[in-house]
Write a protein that holds these residues in place. Sequence first.
Motif, PDB file in Angstrom:
ATOM      1  N   ASP A 151       0.827  -1.211   0.000  1.00 16.12           N
ATOM      2  CA  ASP A 151       0.000   0.000   0.000  1.00 16.12           C
ATOM      3  C   ASP A 151       0.864   1.265   0.000  1.00 16.12           C
ATOM      4  OD1 ASP A 151      -2.355  -1.498   0.027  1.00 16.12           O
ATOM      5  OD2 ASP A 151      -2.592  -1.372   2.203  1.00 16.12           O
ATOM      6  N   ALA A 152       1.849   1.308   0.909  1.00 11.41           N
ATOM      7  CA  ALA A 152       2.698   2.501   1.020  1.00 11.41           C
ATOM      8  C   ALA A 152       3.532   2.705  -0.239  1.00 11.41           C
ATOM      9  CB  ALA A 152       3.597   2.398   2.248  1.00 11.41           C
ATOM     10  N   ASP A 153       4.093   1.615  -0.775  1.00 10.22           N
ATOM     11  CA  ASP A 153       4.924   1.751  -1.972  1.00 10.22           C
ATOM     12  C   ASP A 153       4.079   2.133  -3.184  1.00 10.22           C
ATOM     13  OD1 ASP A 153       7.274   1.171  -0.601  1.00 10.22           O
ATOM     14  OD2 ASP A 153       7.089  -0.989  -0.964  1.00 10.22           O
ATOM     15  N   SER A 154       2.887   1.580  -3.302  1.00  8.80           N
ATOM     16  CA  SER A 154       2.033   1.941  -4.449  1.00  8.80           C
ATOM     17  C   SER A 154       1.629   3.412  -4.378  1.00  8.80           C
ATOM     18  CB  SER A 154       0.792   1.040  -4.527  1.00  8.80           C
ATOM     19  OG  SER A 154      -0.107   1.305  -3.463  1.00  8.80           O
ATOM     20  N   ALA A 155       1.396   3.926  -3.177  1.00  9.31           N
ATOM     21  CA  ALA A 155       1.064   5.349  -3.023  1.00  9.31           C
ATOM     22  C   ALA A 155       2.260   6.215  -3.429  1.00  9.31           C
ATOM     23  CB  ALA A 155       0.648   5.649  -1.587  1.00  9.31           C
ATOM     24  N   ALA A 156       3.474   5.777  -3.058  1.00  8.64           N
ATOM     25  CA  ALA A 156       4.676   6.529  -3.436  1.00  8.64           C
ATOM     26  C   ALA A 156       4.886   6.506  -4.944  1.00  8.64           C
ATOM     27  CB  ALA A 156       5.901   5.960  -2.714  1.00  8.64           C
ATOM     28  N   PHE A 157       4.663   5.360  -5.586  1.00 13.09           N
ATOM     29  CA  PHE A 157       4.807   5.275  -7.044  1.00 13.09           C
ATOM     30  C   PHE A 157       3.719   6.112  -7.712  1.00 13.09           C
ATOM     31  CE2 PHE A 157       8.040   2.367  -6.239  1.00 13.09           C
ATOM     32  CZ  PHE A 157       8.566   1.814  -7.396  1.00 13.09           C
ATOM     33  N   PHE A 158       2.509   6.083  -7.190  1.00 10.39           N
ATOM     34  CA  PHE A 158       1.423   6.897  -7.754  1.00 10.39           C
ATOM     35  C   PHE A 158       1.790   8.379  -7.679  1.00 10.39           C
ATOM     36  CE2 PHE A 158      -2.489   9.294  -7.826  1.00 10.39           C
ATOM     37  CZ  PHE A 158      -3.227   8.670  -8.817  1.00 10.39           C
ATOM     38  N   ASP A 159       2.270   8.824  -6.524  1.00 13.17           N
ATOM     39  CA  ASP A 159       2.620  10.231  -6.348  1.00 13.17           C
ATOM     40  C   ASP A 159       3.891  10.612  -7.100  1.00 13.17           C
ATOM     41  OD1 ASP A 159       0.404  10.550  -4.680  1.00 13.17           O
ATOM     42  OD2 ASP A 159       1.582  10.277  -2.835  1.00 13.17           O
ATOM     43  N   GLY A 160       4.818   9.676  -7.266  1.00 15.83           N
ATOM     44  CA  GLY A 160       6.111   9.978  -7.860  1.00 15.83           C
ATOM     45  C   GLY A 160       6.193   9.840  -9.363  1.00 15.83           C
ATOM     46  N   LEU A 161       5.241   9.128  -9.965  1.00 17.54           N
ATOM     47  CA  LEU A 161       5.266   8.954 -11.423  1.00 17.54           C
ATOM     48  C   LEU A 161       4.276   9.887 -12.092  1.00 17.54           C
ATOM     49  CD1 LEU A 161       5.453   5.051 -11.593  1.00 17.54           C
ATOM     50  CD2 LEU A 161       7.244   6.669 -12.288  1.00 17.54           C
ATOM     51  N   ASN A 162       4.704  10.466 -13.211  1.00 17.44           N
ATOM     52  CA  ASN A 162       3.845  11.357 -13.980  1.00 17.44           C
ATOM     53  C   ASN A 162       3.569  10.730 -15.340  1.00 17.44           C
ATOM     54  OD1 ASN A 162       3.915  13.553 -12.039  1.00 17.44           O
ATOM     55  ND2 ASN A 162       6.048  13.829 -12.670  1.00 17.44           N
ATOM     56  N   VAL A 163       2.468  11.087 -15.937  1.00 12.11           N
ATOM     57  CA  VAL A 163       2.170  10.635 -17.288  1.00 12.11           C
ATOM     58  C   VAL A 163       3.348  11.020 -18.174  1.00 12.11           C
ATOM     59  CG1 VAL A 163       0.640  10.955 -19.276  1.00 12.11           C
ATOM     60  CG2 VAL A 163      -0.333  10.729 -16.971  1.00 12.11           C
ATOM     61  N   GLY A 164       3.833  10.041 -18.940  1.00  9.67           N
ATOM     62  CA  GLY A 164       4.963  10.247 -19.825  1.00  9.67           C
ATOM     63  C   GLY A 164       6.285   9.728 -19.250  1.00  9.67           C
ATOM     64  N   ASP A 165       6.371   9.512 -17.923  1.00  7.58           N
ATOM     65  CA  ASP A 165       7.603   8.993 -17.328  1.00  7.58           C
ATOM     66  C   ASP A 165       7.906   7.595 -17.875  1.00  7.58           C
ATOM     67  OD1 ASP A 165       8.064  11.256 -15.811  1.00  7.58           O
ATOM     68  OD2 ASP A 165       7.451  10.359 -13.898  1.00  7.58           O
ATOM     69  N   ALA A 166       9.188   7.288 -17.934  1.00  2.00           N
ATOM     70  CA  ALA A 166       9.633   5.987 -18.446  1.00  2.00           C
ATOM     71  C   ALA A 166       9.421   4.891 -17.413  1.00  2.00           C
ATOM     72  CB  ALA A 166      11.111   6.060 -18.822  1.00  2.00           C
ATOM     73  N   VAL A 167       9.090   3.698 -17.907  1.00  2.00           N
ATOM     74  CA  VAL A 167       9.001   2.502 -17.087  1.00  2.00           C
ATOM     75  C   VAL A 167       9.755   1.414 -17.835  1.00  2.00           C
ATOM     76  CG1 VAL A 167       7.480   0.730 -16.105  1.00  2.00           C
ATOM     77  CG2 VAL A 167       6.752   3.134 -16.124  1.00  2.00           C
ATOM     78  N   GLN A 168      10.708   0.816 -17.172  1.00  2.00           N
ATOM     79  CA  GLN A 168      11.444  -0.292 -17.765  1.00  2.00           C
ATOM     80  C   GLN A 168      11.253  -1.525 -16.902  1.00  2.00           C
ATOM     81  OE1 GLN A 168      15.542   0.572 -18.648  1.00  2.00           O
ATOM     82  NE2 GLN A 168      15.885  -1.396 -19.624  1.00  2.00           N
ATOM     83  N   VAL A 169      10.826  -2.623 -17.560  1.00  2.00           N
ATOM     84  CA  VAL A 169      10.606  -3.892 -16.876  1.00  2.00           C
ATOM     85  C   VAL A 169      11.545  -4.901 -17.513  1.00  2.00           C
ATOM     86  CG1 VAL A 169       8.935  -5.692 -16.314  1.00  2.00           C
ATOM     87  CG2 VAL A 169       8.179  -3.305 -16.486  1.00  2.00           C
ATOM     88  N   GLN A 170      12.384  -5.519 -16.696  1.00  2.00           N
ATOM     89  CA  GLN A 170      13.279  -6.545 -17.245  1.00  2.00           C
ATOM     90  C   GLN A 170      13.451  -7.698 -16.299  1.00  2.00           C
ATOM     91  OE1 GLN A 170      16.691  -4.112 -18.100  1.00  2.00           O
ATOM     92  NE2 GLN A 170      17.639  -4.649 -16.179  1.00  2.00           N
TER      93      GLN A 170
END
Length: 165
Positions: free
Chosen positions: A146-165
């Motif tokens: 819950d806490a980490d998802s809230a931080a990612f929600f607040d910290g990521l903006n539309v257009g920010d890069a996401v890399q999954v590997q």
Amino acid sequence: MRATGVVTLLGLTLVTASCAAPRATTPSPIAEPAPLVRTSTPVTTTTPPPAPPCAVTTGACVSLAQHLAWLLRDGRVVRGPVPAGFGPPDQTTPAGSFHVVWKDREHTSSEYGTDMPNSVFFAAGGIAFHAGPLDAPSHGCVHLSDADSAAFFDGLNVGDAVQVQ
């Protein structure tokens, strides 16, 4: 001991004795505990947390192999590594480079009818970071606490890069 007499009783010969007077003794002092002696310098090893394995400087990095995620801003880790959960083999979390497409703080999956708090959508098919159990597989999304998802929600903006590997 000194023999003080001989007594015969019921056919048995007994020798009686008396002990010498007890010697005067002084009570021994209570021993002080021995000082602790260090034979070596204590070694503390702290392994630094793993660095993000991605080239992203602003956005999010996900390691499928390590079950970890990082939130980055201007080349610095601002949160992470944090534990992350993924989809099972038949609904894998997609690997690749993506961008945040949209966000919804109180999203409900239209396909599965489940709550997806703090959703940050980044891949086709409704794949997102969101709050979810770390010990249960997702349907391809990246589960965070819950806490980490809230931080990612607040910290990521539309257009920010996401890399999954």
